[in-house]
Design an enzyme around this catalytic site. Structure first.
Site, PDB file in Angstrom:
ATOM      1  N   ASP A 119       5.685  -9.398  -6.833  1.00 18.52           N
ATOM      2  CA  ASP A 119       5.054  -8.865  -5.634  1.00 18.52           C
ATOM      3  C   ASP A 119       3.952  -7.910  -6.057  1.00 18.52           C
ATOM      4  O   ASP A 119       4.199  -6.945  -6.766  1.00 18.52           O
ATOM      5  CB  ASP A 119       6.065  -8.136  -4.757  1.00 18.52           C
ATOM      6  CG  ASP A 119       5.433  -7.616  -3.480  1.00 18.52           C
ATOM      7  OD1 ASP A 119       4.567  -8.318  -2.923  1.00 18.52           O
ATOM      8  OD2 ASP A 119       5.789  -6.515  -3.050  1.00 18.52           O
ATOM      9  N   ASP A 171       2.206  -5.262  -4.931  1.00 24.40           N
ATOM     10  CA  ASP A 171       2.062  -4.133  -4.020  1.00 24.40           C
ATOM     11  C   ASP A 171       2.170  -4.515  -2.551  1.00 24.40           C
ATOM     12  O   ASP A 171       1.344  -4.154  -1.729  1.00 24.40           O
ATOM     13  CB  ASP A 171       0.747  -3.404  -4.297  1.00 24.40           C
ATOM     14  CG  ASP A 171       0.825  -1.934  -3.929  1.00 24.40           C
ATOM     15  OD1 ASP A 171       1.928  -1.453  -3.644  1.00 24.40           O
ATOM     16  OD2 ASP A 171      -0.221  -1.278  -3.914  1.00 24.40           O
TER      17      ASP A 171
END
Length: 92
Positions: free
Chosen positions: A11, A13
């Site tokens: 992921d 951010d």
């Protein structure tokens, strides 16, 4: 032979998963345990995107907490690890 995961997802951010709820819960748990006020979701969201250490430093400053950032960061990570198991969801 050890089992391999079918996929590994990174992921970047908050682009793939919505982690705001467990992050806010974890951060507010840390602050509340020390007698500081909670952050609102708006306050959290305004501080996201520059890394977790910066978010923690900003949050501590916002509520007037006199805690070392490293200590708060370590506790936040532990709280988040526990909270994120149930609460992190992928974006639609």
């Amino acid at each position: 032979m050890p089992l391999e995961p079918p996929a590994i997802v990174f992921d970047l951010d908050g682009t793939l998963i919505d982690s705001r709820t467990p992050l806010l819960t974890s951060l507010n748990g840390l602050l509340g345990a020390r007698g500081y006020r909670s952050l609102t979701e708006t306050e959290l969201q305004a501080r996201m995107g520059r890394g977790l250490a910066v978010l923690v430093a900003d949050a501590l400053q916002l509520v007037g907490a006199d805690l070392p950032v490293g200590l708060a960061l370590a506790e936040l990570r532990a709280r988040y690890d526990a909270a994120s198991i149930e609460a992190v969801r992928p974006f639609d």
